[in-house]
Design an enzyme around this catalytic site. Structure first.
Site, short mmCIF file in Angstrom:
data_model
loop_
_atom_site.label_atom_id
_atom_site.label_comp_id
_atom_site.label_asym_id
_atom_site.label_seq_id
_atom_site.Cartn_x
_atom_site.Cartn_y
_atom_site.Cartn_z
N ASP A 17 51.46 34.67 33.73
CA ASP A 17 50.36 35.60 34.01
C ASP A 17 50.81 36.50 35.15
O ASP A 17 51.04 36.03 36.27
CB ASP A 17 49.09 34.83 34.40
CG ASP A 17 47.85 35.70 34.35
OD1 ASP A 17 47.98 36.91 34.11
OD2 ASP A 17 46.74 35.17 34.55
N ASP A 31 49.71 41.41 29.97
CA ASP A 31 50.30 40.75 31.12
C ASP A 31 50.26 39.23 31.05
O ASP A 31 50.44 38.56 32.08
CB ASP A 31 49.57 41.21 32.39
CG ASP A 31 48.10 40.82 32.40
OD1 ASP A 31 47.53 40.67 31.32
OD2 ASP A 31 47.53 40.66 33.50
N GLU A 32 50.07 38.67 29.88
CA GLU A 32 49.87 37.24 29.79
C GLU A 32 50.40 36.72 28.46
O GLU A 32 50.19 37.34 27.42
CB GLU A 32 48.37 36.94 29.92
CG GLU A 32 48.01 35.48 29.97
CD GLU A 32 46.50 35.28 30.10
OE1 GLU A 32 46.09 34.11 30.17
OE2 GLU A 32 45.75 36.28 30.13
#
Length: 488
Positions: A11, A105-106
């Site tokens: 993350d 983003d993860e």
């Protein structure tokens, strides 16, 4: 549950805000808030400096401005975020063929499937190397969680924030989870947490001790059973490499309610065009067009129309959305509009009627000497026959052309970014990601020497990780404690 912590969850830390700070030297170490800047905008991401003032994602932007009046407020630059995300996902793809992106983003990574880790020591070493690689390639930081299941890996990365790594050792899951609040578990929102609190359950340990039968009685069979398994540390969900999208949609919230029916229709058609652009970018087509309307009193209406077959034709989607709008009463005002396409497919069934209509329209425009605009489609203004939108003020036009935080280039001063605009002026700070904080200058909004520009790379000469991870030395790993190991 696996016997080894070979599921990794990455993350990125305050992704949008961190990317803006990396791109703008003058904002490093200062509070930054990214999101919609209008009266009804919401916070997408806040930097850790802004979070100290109580600002967080999904908060109304007006509230964020009251809490942190001196923060930098920027409009998102998704082209930059997607570019950085592609770099990160490419690194993850080198670790395993099983990478499950959750957002820009993860992502989850199955290290065991990639043969890059098979025990605690190798998993921790790969996690540390990944953080190093992300920093070298993108200039940003990410937090890593490692565990024997997806749920625990995600919890571990959250506990490791910011810029840390946490490994949950096999056999320690129950002890780690026990004191955590119930909202730590996936699927437990405010309403469920309040329901459990009234039943005397506030921690994960309370759920585990209550037993499955009691949770099923309180929450139903599916939710109660799933929650008891998670509270006991059990999660057998696999990492799925491809998450098939079920729909593509776009929506806009307006600063002031729209009352003009012609303007509402124009906005619906504009959103339909944007939706089709996303549909084509994903190389998909869809069969059902969905219209979403949120009215002045916050009531939300959805209407849908199923076509004869999948399409990615902008004319077909525009006309379907316009037909759906006719069944909605918008006289009181509209706060939000959205257009989506569902029933996605990998092929397109040509709509011969729409194609013929397009040909007739193009022929008519060509006869009028407007063939060049006919080819431009949605970018040709209102010459395609759609209603002309209502007038915008000079300030609205300036804000649309010069969004705060977006990139510009000046013929004399070079690359910079917009600090703000108003009263016929736009203020620009001239700096680049690897420069010192730059100088600020103000120009007329119609200055011919100033023009929008594309974002610059955050790292000018990134380290070559084409042979990673084999080229990196294994990190030395100390003993892992029963509760896991956290490294900053």
């Amino acid at each position: 549950m696996r016997a080894a912590p070979t599921i990794l969850h990455l993350d990125m830390d305050a992704f949008y805000a961190s990317a803006e700070q990396a791109a703008k030297p003058s904002l490093r170490g200062k509070p930054v808030v990214v999101g919609g800047l209008g009266p009804r905008g919401v916070v997408a991401t806040a930097s850790y400096e802004a979070r100290r003032f109580g600002v967080h994602s999904a908060m109304p932007m007006a509230q964020a401005r009251r809490l942190a009046p001196n923060a930098a407020y920027l409009v998102p630059r998704f082209s930059l975020y997607r570019s950085v995300s592609d770099q990160v996902m490419e690194l993850l793809g080198r670790l395993s063929p099983l990478v499950e992106p959750l957002s820009l983003d993860e992502a989850f990574v199955d290290l065991e499937a990639g043969g890059t880790a098979d025990d605690t020591a190798s998993a921790l070493a790969i996690g540390e190397q990944l953080r190093e690689a992300i920093g070298a390639v993108t200039g940003l930081s990410g937090s890593v969680g490692l565990a024997g299941s997806k749920m625990l890996a995600k919890i571990a990365s959250e506990e490791a924030k910011p810029d840390g790594i946490l490994l949950i050792a096999p056999g320690t899951e129950r002890d780690l989870l026990a004191p955590m609040p119930v909202r730590t578990l996936p699927g437990v929102g405010p309403a469920t947490a309040d329901h459990l609190r009234r039943a005397g359950m506030t921690t994960v340990n309370d759920l585990a001790e209550a037993g499955e039968a009691e949770l099923v009685r309180l929450l139903g069979k599916a939710h109660g059973g799933s929650l008891h398994r998670m509270a006991s540390g059990r999660d057998d969900r696999p990492v799925v490499a491809e998450r098939d999208a079920k729909s593509v949609s776009v929506e806009d919230t307006f600063d002031t309610d729209l009352h003009d029916r012609v303007r509402v229709r124009s906005e619906v058609e504009r959103l339909a065009d944007r939706c089709v652009q996303r549909l084509r970018a994903a190389e998909r087509s869809g069969r059902t067009v969905v219209l979403k309307v949120r009215r002045y009193d916050f009531s939300t209406l959805t209407r849908s129309e199923t076509l004869r077959g999948p399409t990615d034709d902008p004319t077909v989607v525009r006309e379907a959305a316009a037909r759906l709008l006719e069944s909605v009463d918008t006289t009181g005002g509209v706060r939000l509009l959205g257009v989506g396409v569902t029933g996605l497919a990998d092929y397109t069934q040509e709509d011969l009627f729409a194609q013929a209509a397009d040909e007739r329209t193009a022929a008519g425009l060509a006869a009028a000497g407007l063939a060049d605009r006919a080819e431009a489609g949605a970018d040709a203004g209102t010459d395609d026959g759609r209603p002309e939108p209502g007038p915008e003020s000079a300030e609205q036009l300036a804000a649309r052309r010069w969004p705060a935080g977006h990139d510009v280039r000046h013929d004399t001063h070079g690359h910079g970014w917009v600090q703000g605009s108003g009263v016929g002026r736009v203020t620009v700070r001239f700096e680049e990601p690897e420069s010192a904080p730059g100088r600020v200058r103000t120009f007329r909004i119609d200055d011919p020497a100033l023009r929008p520009a594309d974002p610059l790379p955050l790292v000018r000469d990134p380290v070559d990780y084409s042979s990673w991870p084999a080229s990196l030395p294994k990190s030395r790993s100390g003993p892992v404690s029963s509760g896991g190991e956290s490294r900053p």
